[in-house]
Design a protein around this motif. Sequence first.
Motif, PDB file in Angstrom:
ATOM      1  N   LEU A 298       0.844  -1.206   0.000  1.00 42.85           N
ATOM      2  CA  LEU A 298       0.000   0.000   0.000  1.00 42.85           C
ATOM      3  C   LEU A 298       0.877   1.253   0.000  1.00 42.85           C
ATOM      4  CD1 LEU A 298      -2.861   1.264   0.245  1.00 42.85           C
ATOM      5  CD2 LEU A 298      -2.526   1.229   2.727  1.00 42.85           C
ATOM      6  N   ASN A 354      -6.073  -0.769   0.349  1.00 43.83           N
ATOM      7  CA  ASN A 354      -5.821  -2.176   0.644  1.00 43.83           C
ATOM      8  C   ASN A 354      -7.156  -2.809   1.014  1.00 43.83           C
ATOM      9  OD1 ASN A 354      -4.909  -4.664   1.393  1.00 43.83           O
ATOM     10  ND2 ASN A 354      -3.523  -3.943   3.001  1.00 43.83           N
ATOM     11  N   LEU A 384      -4.958  -5.049  -3.621  1.00 43.49           N
ATOM     12  CA  LEU A 384      -4.883  -3.599  -3.473  1.00 43.49           C
ATOM     13  C   LEU A 384      -5.130  -2.998  -4.843  1.00 43.49           C
ATOM     14  CD1 LEU A 384      -2.010  -4.899  -2.069  1.00 43.49           C
ATOM     15  CD2 LEU A 384      -2.190  -2.683  -0.953  1.00 43.49           C
TER      16      LEU A 384
END
Length: 425
Positions: A298, A354, A384
């Motif tokens: 992320l 995420n 993600l």
Amino acid sequence: MLDLRHIRDHPEQVRRAIRAKQLPEALAALDALLLADEGRRLARADLEAKQAVRNAASKEIGARKRRGEGAEELMAQMTEVSSEVKRLEDRDASLAEQIDALLLEIPNLPHESVPYGESEHDNVVVAEHGERATADGALPHWDLPLARRLFDLEAGVTLTGAGFPVARGAGARLVRGLAAYFLDRLARAGYEEIIPPLVVNAASATATGQLPDKEGQMYGVTGGFYLIPTSEVPVTNLHRGAILDEDALPLRYCAFTPCFRREAGSHGKEVRGLNRVHQFDKVEMVQFTRPEESYGALESMTETAEALLVELGLPFRRLLMCTGDMGFTQAKKYDLEVWSPGQERWLEVSSISNMEAFQTNRLGTRARSGGAAGRGRTGPVHTLNGSALAFPRTIAALLETGQRPDGTVELPQVLHEFVGSNVLA
RNA sequence: GGAGGGUUGGCUGAGUGGUUGAAAGCGGCGGUCUUGAAAACCGUUAGCGGGCUCCGCCCGCUCGGGGGUUCGAAUCCCUCACCCUCCGCCA
């Protein structure tokens, strides 16, 4: 969706998450779900016991017949057992259906690092980059004659309706150049480029979370299909129902596609010009990772998107979304907002999230070392996605930032080779 | 659009109503042998759900999806999806 067993084992955690996400209507779904789950497991004990009786008797009948003995009595007994099994199976199926539907109503859990908040006002600015140009008479893009020519909203109204801009001439060239620039950068960052279908079926839209509740945000087409609201939908569905090779993770994909969103009922200043349109282009990043690597991913995805803004010379800030503004499917989400000097406000150009295993649970995607042929148990996979970047507002910021007194627009250096010139005129 | 053929475990591929959740081969894993490796040989090798006396055992479901017939279905019937071949059409 969440793992049913997790919900069963941690109902209070889920309840807290639902409240934090400001989705109180999901509380009723949770209660109904827990009840239905308990009921189903009880009923299954019954069902499976009956099935075991039937299976044993069928084997016995087979054995007797092979020996040439009769089995009429046993067969007669089984007629009744079988109809009982059928009855219990029907009940089980309807409970299962109920549970599946309720499961889709339970939102993802926010990650522990996500701040509590009730609305967008509680989002946290975690970083700001670049010098915001002071308002020295910069015009909003909808007042720039050049912008109106390159991105013709009037023509779009004729062809389709409001919110369908027509890019023309240097504007079209700018779109093509931006796409090439973004995709090249992502290729270097290890993202495989995908050109997916722009139309998806209901199963795909359900797996990524657009259905069942957000049907109204998509355009449906004949055949029960939907125009994609983002390429996240087809790209994430690339691995629906698959067992991935854990050793090959993370999988990184990018895609440049148009996106179609109904954005029903939005009017006014916030949506003027290119700020919010029904069809727009976007380059999207999607990753499939091991659970323990998803939060690192992320950060790196966010940094990848930020690097594009740095290179474009556009001031921006990163927001960490609070629990209440995060959305149904996300566990943690950053927004990137670019500074619009003509409008003197921040415009969202990227959203990086995420989903943890929320989507892969719906997708039926698992991972294992060695892939489908590998050994050992299958494990969860995280997904993600993030924009890099959405075009209309990026373009609005470029036009407003680069505007010059003579009505032309100066482009950042990094785009010169992709667009084939230094200025838009 | 018309006619026909097909879809079985990671792969190839048997299997037309009864210990078949599925032969055999390949691949994978463990072992024997070897200084090491190869070869050979032996063993092992699906997913999901539930239960328990839970480092393992038991039960159930799954042979493209769904439905039906039957005491019993990978095997028979219906339906949907996808793939292949031939013809037509389009490019």
